[in-house]
Motif scaffolding. Structure first.
Motif, short mmCIF file in Angstrom:
data_model
loop_
_atom_site.label_atom_id
_atom_site.label_comp_id
_atom_site.label_asym_id
_atom_site.label_seq_id
_atom_site.Cartn_x
_atom_site.Cartn_y
_atom_site.Cartn_z
N GLU A 72 0.70 -1.16 -0.10
CA GLU A 72 -0.06 -0.08 0.04
C GLU A 72 0.93 1.17 -0.03
O GLU A 72 0.52 2.32 -0.81
CB GLU A 72 -0.88 0.00 1.34
N LYS A 73 1.94 1.26 0.89
CA LYS A 73 2.70 2.48 0.68
C LYS A 73 3.59 2.57 -0.43
O LYS A 73 3.54 3.69 -1.06
CB LYS A 73 3.79 2.06 1.93
N PHE A 74 3.85 1.50 -1.27
CA PHE A 74 4.69 1.65 -2.31
C PHE A 74 3.56 2.21 -3.46
O PHE A 74 3.90 3.06 -4.36
CB PHE A 74 5.28 0.30 -2.76
N SER A 75 2.46 1.67 -3.55
CA SER A 75 1.42 1.90 -4.53
C SER A 75 1.18 3.52 -4.36
O SER A 75 0.70 4.03 -5.36
CB SER A 75 -0.13 0.93 -4.30
N ASN A 76 0.91 3.63 -3.05
CA ASN A 76 0.62 5.21 -2.74
C ASN A 76 1.51 6.12 -3.41
O ASN A 76 1.26 7.27 -4.00
CB ASN A 76 0.26 5.54 -1.46
N ALA A 77 2.98 5.73 -3.08
CA ALA A 77 3.89 6.63 -3.56
C ALA A 77 4.23 6.83 -5.26
O ALA A 77 4.33 7.59 -5.75
CB ALA A 77 5.28 5.90 -3.25
N LEU A 78 3.81 5.65 -5.89
CA LEU A 78 3.75 5.55 -7.44
C LEU A 78 2.78 6.33 -7.98
O LEU A 78 2.93 7.22 -8.76
CB LEU A 78 3.39 4.04 -7.88
N LYS A 79 1.19 6.24 -7.25
CA LYS A 79 0.37 7.15 -7.66
C LYS A 79 0.79 8.57 -7.29
O LYS A 79 0.34 9.45 -8.11
CB LYS A 79 -0.75 6.65 -6.90
N SER A 80 1.34 8.96 -6.24
CA SER A 80 1.57 10.55 -5.97
C SER A 80 2.68 10.84 -6.88
O SER A 80 2.38 12.15 -7.39
CB SER A 80 2.38 10.29 -4.28
N GLU A 81 3.47 10.20 -7.31
CA GLU A 81 4.57 10.69 -8.46
C GLU A 81 3.67 11.01 -9.68
O GLU A 81 4.12 11.94 -10.36
CB GLU A 81 5.43 9.59 -8.50
N ARG A 82 2.85 10.32 -10.06
CA ARG A 82 2.12 10.31 -11.29
C ARG A 82 1.03 11.44 -11.14
O ARG A 82 1.21 12.46 -12.30
CB ARG A 82 1.00 9.25 -11.48
N LEU A 83 0.66 11.74 -9.98
CA LEU A 83 -0.26 12.90 -9.88
C LEU A 83 0.62 13.97 -9.63
O LEU A 83 0.06 15.20 -10.44
CB LEU A 83 -1.12 12.72 -8.52
N LYS A 84 1.61 14.21 -9.14
CA LYS A 84 2.56 15.29 -9.20
C LYS A 84 2.99 15.98 -10.45
O LYS A 84 3.05 17.07 -10.63
CB LYS A 84 3.87 14.95 -8.30
#
Length: 143
Positions: A128-140
């Motif tokens: 979950e932590k890794f998935s959220n980090a990947l999503k956050s990078e895409r959104l940024k």
């Protein structure tokens, strides 16, 4: 011992192979991702879908057109701004995801067999932590 990079690549390959195995309807990975995202979010504008999935609007437009043809989604004007479309799952789309989810239960069964309860909790938290980090990078990248 595998490096983190090797492990991530192997996991990605295995998850893609599992997705292929559980997809008898033959929808594309992108189409599945759109449906899954709509199942989580309930209703989205195409522009938001393209950002969340990290794909071009042109590529998304083609996928949405195909999903509408298969009656898995429908699009309707946004009540606040009629120029903007809102994309939602149809009952047929919900049923497809329910059918595909039965195939995904195999992943859960294997995880239950190979992980202890503590390892399951750790894996869930780390994934979950890794998935959220990947999503956050895409959104940024789209801010």
């Amino acid at each position: 011992m595998n490096t983190l990079e090797d492990t991530l690549m192997n996991l990605q390959c295995e998850l893609v192979a599992e997705r292929n195995r559980t997809n008898p309807q033959g929808i594309s990975w992108l189409q599945y991702d759109v449906l899954h995202l709509l199942d989580l979010e309930k209703e989205l504008a195409p522009s938001k879908i393209s950002i969340l999935l990290g794909i071009s609007r042109t590529k998304l437009s083609k996928a949405l057109k195909e999903l509408k043809t298969m009656y898995y989604i429908q699009q309707k004007p946004n009540e606040k701004d009629g120029r903007e479309l809102r994309t939602v799952l149809t009952e047929t789309g919900h049923q497809l995801l329910k059918d595909l989810d039965q195939g995904h239960q195999q992943l859960h069964q294997v995880a239950n067999q190979v992980f202890t309860n503590e390892e399951q909790e750790q894996f869930s938290q780390l994934a979950e932590k890794f998935s959220n980090a990947l999503k956050s990078e895409r959104l940024k990248a789209h801010e």
